[in-house]
Scaffold this active site. Structure first.
Site, PDB file in Angstrom:
ATOM      1  N   GLY A  12       0.544  -1.473   0.199  1.00  0.00           N
ATOM      2  CA  GLY A  12      -0.212  -0.456  -0.145  1.00  0.00           C
ATOM      3  C   GLY A  12       1.224   1.339   0.193  1.00  0.00           C
ATOM      4  N   ASN A  34      -2.540  -8.488   1.100  1.00  0.00           N
ATOM      5  CA  ASN A  34      -3.625  -9.337   0.374  1.00  0.00           C
ATOM      6  C   ASN A  34      -4.047  -8.528  -1.199  1.00  0.00           C
ATOM      7  OD1 ASN A  34      -5.210  -7.384   0.981  1.00  0.00           O
ATOM      8  ND2 ASN A  34      -7.061  -8.638   2.412  1.00  0.00           N
ATOM      9  N   LEU A  35      -3.833  -6.867  -1.035  1.00  0.00           N
ATOM     10  CA  LEU A  35      -3.885  -6.624  -2.577  1.00  0.00           C
ATOM     11  C   LEU A  35      -5.133  -6.101  -2.640  1.00  0.00           C
ATOM     12  CD1 LEU A  35      -1.970  -8.702  -5.057  1.00  0.00           C
ATOM     13  CD2 LEU A  35      -1.062  -6.551  -3.119  1.00  0.00           C
ATOM     14  N   SER A 126      -2.980   6.725  14.365  1.00  0.00           N
ATOM     15  CA  SER A 126      -4.266   7.068  13.678  1.00  0.00           C
ATOM     16  C   SER A 126      -4.246   8.941  14.415  1.00  0.00           C
ATOM     17  CB  SER A 126      -4.866   6.954  12.925  1.00  0.00           C
ATOM     18  OG  SER A 126      -5.979   8.136  12.024  1.00  0.00           O
ATOM     19  N   THR A 128      -6.724  10.115  14.760  1.00  0.00           N
ATOM     20  CA  THR A 128      -8.205   9.853  14.033  1.00  0.00           C
ATOM     21  C   THR A 128      -8.259   9.674  15.803  1.00  0.00           C
ATOM     22  OG1 THR A 128     -10.281   9.510  13.551  1.00  0.00           O
ATOM     23  CG2 THR A 128      -8.112   7.915  13.489  1.00  0.00           C
ATOM     24  N   TYR A 150     -14.043   3.318  11.889  1.00  0.00           N
ATOM     25  CA  TYR A 150     -12.794   3.165  11.893  1.00  0.00           C
ATOM     26  C   TYR A 150     -11.883   4.051  12.863  1.00  0.00           C
ATOM     27  CZ  TYR A 150      -8.040   4.854   9.797  1.00  0.00           C
ATOM     28  OH  TYR A 150      -6.398   5.005   9.930  1.00  0.00           O
ATOM     29  N   LYS A 154      -9.606   1.176  15.399  1.00  0.00           N
ATOM     30  CA  LYS A 154      -8.054   1.916  16.404  1.00  0.00           C
ATOM     31  C   LYS A 154      -7.186   2.413  17.085  1.00  0.00           C
ATOM     32  CE  LYS A 154      -6.309   2.631  11.625  1.00  0.00           C
ATOM     33  NZ  LYS A 154      -4.998   1.519  11.797  1.00  0.00           N
ATOM     34  N   LEU A 201      -6.767  15.103   0.529  1.00  0.00           N
ATOM     35  CA  LEU A 201      -6.869  15.948  -0.437  1.00  0.00           C
ATOM     36  C   LEU A 201      -5.901  15.861  -1.112  1.00  0.00           C
ATOM     37  CD1 LEU A 201      -7.099  18.941  -0.643  1.00  0.00           C
ATOM     38  CD2 LEU A 201      -5.395  19.483   1.153  1.00  0.00           C
ATOM     39  N   ARG A 232      -4.371  21.495   8.766  1.00  0.00           N
ATOM     40  CA  ARG A 232      -4.351  19.435   8.947  1.00  0.00           C
ATOM     41  C   ARG A 232      -2.814  19.734   9.431  1.00  0.00           C
ATOM     42  NH1 ARG A 232      -8.869  19.670   9.629  1.00  0.00           N
ATOM     43  NH2 ARG A 232     -10.307  17.968   9.009  1.00  0.00           N
ATOM     44  N   ASP A 296     -15.965  15.920  10.172  1.00  0.00           N
ATOM     45  CA  ASP A 296     -14.486  16.838  10.188  1.00  0.00           C
ATOM     46  C   ASP A 296     -14.755  17.468  11.058  1.00  0.00           C
ATOM     47  OD1 ASP A 296     -13.711  15.862   7.805  1.00  0.00           O
ATOM     48  OD2 ASP A 296     -14.485  16.911   6.622  1.00  0.00           O
TER      49      ASP A 296
END
Ligand SMILES: NC(=O)c1ccc[n+]([C@@H]2O[C@H](COP(=O)([O-])OP(=O)(O)OC[C@H]3O[C@@H](n4cnc5c(N)ncnc54)[C@H](O)[C@@H]3O)[C@@H](O)[C@H]2O)c1
Length: 338
Positions: A12, A34-35, A126, A128, A150, A154, A201, A232, A296
Site C-alpha cells: 500500500g 491481500n492486495l 492515527s 483520528t 474506522y 484504531k 486532499l 491539518r 470533520d
C-alpha cells in the site's frame, strides 16, 4: 542470513514507501498483503528505486495458518503492521468489515506472533484517535475518542496492545499516530493510488491537475480558522517512512511500549495547500467550497516533540517538496499503477 521485517499491508501507500526506507537502512522487508487496496506493481517499483524487490506473500492477516507458516519459515525480527481498511465514510456504511479487518486482523496477527515467540510490533495508529481535540498542538497524553468505526477500530487496537503489554512486558510495541501523510517518493515511481474518488486532499488535487477530475471540492469555508478552511498537519510520506525506521531502531534496542505522534508540528490550511500546489504546477486549479463534511474538525496538528526526544526523528521535507513529489508521481502515472 539477516532476519526480515514482516511488513503487513506493505504494497500500500505508506507500506511501499516504508519498504524503500527499510532497504536503504539495511533491513530486508517481507511484505504480506491481500492486495484489496493496492497493486503488487508497487513492489516492482520499490525494486527499481532500491535495487531490491521485497519478498512478497499474497495473503490476509486474518489467515492464522498462513501467518503461522510465514513466521515459522521466515523468522522475522519484527512486524510493521499497516494492513487494514482506512476509509472513514465506508467504515460508517460497513462497520463489521472494519472491525473484522482491523481489530480481528490485528488480534489474529498478535496471536500468531505469540505462538511464534515474536514480540516486536510497530502499529499504524492515527491522529483520528484524538477525536475533536480541545486544543492544538496535540500531545500524546490528550484524551482519545472516536466519531466513526474506522477511528474506533484504531482506538480498540491501541487498547488491545496496551492490555497485551501489561499482561506480558516481554512485548515491545510502538503505537505510531500518523497525522496526514501526503506526497510521494522523489523518483515519481511510487505514490498514493486511491481507488475511486479520493477521500484525501492531495490525491484529489493532483487528479484535478492531471485532468482525471473536473474540479476540487473543499469541504467547509466557515471553520474557525484563519482562512475558513480546515487546518491539518501534512507530513511527507518519506518522512513518515523514515519515522518507522527510527521507531524500529528504538524498539530493537529498548524494552517497553511507546506511543508517539508522527507529524510535522505545523498546521497548513486546505487553501494554503491548494495555493502551494498551484505554485508547483504553474497554473490555477478549479475549486469550489461546499458544505462541511460530517465528522470533520477545524484544526488538527501534532506536537512532535516526543518523537524527536525518543526516536531522534523529525519531519524535514517542506510543503513545496510535498507538492513537487506528489505532482511528479501523478504526471508519470496519470492512472496510478493501472
Ligand atoms: N493514509 C492515511 O491518511 C493514514 C493516516 C493514519 C493512519 N493510517 C493507517 O496506516 C495504514 C496504512 O495506510 P495506507 O494509507 O498505506 O493505506 P493503503 O490502503 O494504501 O494500505 C493498506 C494495505 O493493507 C492491505 N490490506 C488491507 N486489509 C488487509 C488484510 N486483511 N490482509 C492483508 N492486507 C490487507 C491493502 O491491500 C493495502 O495494500 C493503515 O492501517 C491506515 O489505517 C493511514
Amino acid at each position: 542470513m539477516t532476519q526480515p521485517i514482516l511488513v503487513t499491508g506493505g504494497a500500500g501507500y505508506i507500506g511501499s514507501h516504508t519498504c524503500v526506507a527499510l532497504i536503504e537502512s539495511g533491513h530486508t522487508p517481507l511484505v504480506l498483503d491481500n492486495l484489496c487496496n493496492s497493486s503488487s506493481e508497487s513492489l516492482e517499483r520499490v525494486r527499481r528505486i532500491s535495487g531490491v524487490r521485497p519478498g512478497f506473500v499474497e495473503g490476509d492477516v486474518r489467515d492464522a495458518a498462513l501467518l503461522d507458516r510465514v513466521l515459522a519459515e521466515q523468522r522475522p525480527q519484527a512486524v510493521i503492521h499497516f494492513a487494514g481498511l482506512k476509509a472513514v465514510g465506508e467504515s460508517v456504511q460497513q462497520p463489521l468489515e472494519y472491525y473484522d479487518n482491523n481489530v480481528g486482523g490485528t488480534v489474529t496477527l498478535l496471536q500468531a506472533m505469540q505462538r511464534a515467540g515474536l514480540r516486536n510490533l510497530i502499529f499504524s495508529s492515527s491522529a483520528t484517535v484524538y477525536g475533536d481535540p480541545a486544543s492544538v498542538p496535540i500531545r500524546e497524553d490528550f484524551p482519545r475518542s472516536a466519531t466513526n468505526p474506522y477511528g474506533r477500530s484504531k482506538l480498540m487496537i491501541e487498547d488491545v496492545l496496551g492490555d497485551l503489554y501489561r499482561a506480558d512486558p516481554a512485548w515491545r510495541i510502538a503505537r505510531l499516530r500518523y497525522f496526514n501523510p501526503v506526497g510521494a517518493h522523489p523518483s515519481g515511481l511510487i505514490g498514493e493510488d486511491p481507488r475511486g474518488v479520493p477521500n484525501n486532499l492531495l490525491p484529489y488535487i493532483t487528479q484535478v491537475a492531471v485532468g482525471r477530475l473536473s474540479r476540487l471540492r473543499i469541504f467547509g469555508g466557515d471553520w474557525p480558522t484563519p482562512d475558513g478552511t480546515g487546518v491539518r498537519d501534512f507530513i511527507h510520506v518519506m518522512d513518515l517512512a523514515e519515522g518507522h525506521v527510527a521507531a524500529l531502531r528504538h524498539l530493537l534496542a529498548h524494552e517497553g511500549m511507546f506511543t508517539v505522534n508522527l507529524g510535522t508540528g505545523q498546521g497548513c490550511s486546505v487553501l494554503q495547500m491548494v495555493q502551494a500546489f498551484e505554485r508547483c504546477c504553474g497554473r490555477g486549479l478549479p475549486y469550489e467550497i461546499v458544505q462541511r463534511r460530517a465528522g470533520d474538525i477545524a484544526e488538527c496538528w501534532a506536537d512532535p516533540a516526543q518523537a524527536q526526544r525518543l526516536l531522534n526523528w523529525k519531519a524535514v521535507r517542506d510543503l513545496d517538496t510535498i507538492c513537487a513529489d506528489a505532482w511528479r508521481w501523478q504526471q508519470a502515472n496519470p492512472a496510478g499503477y493501472a
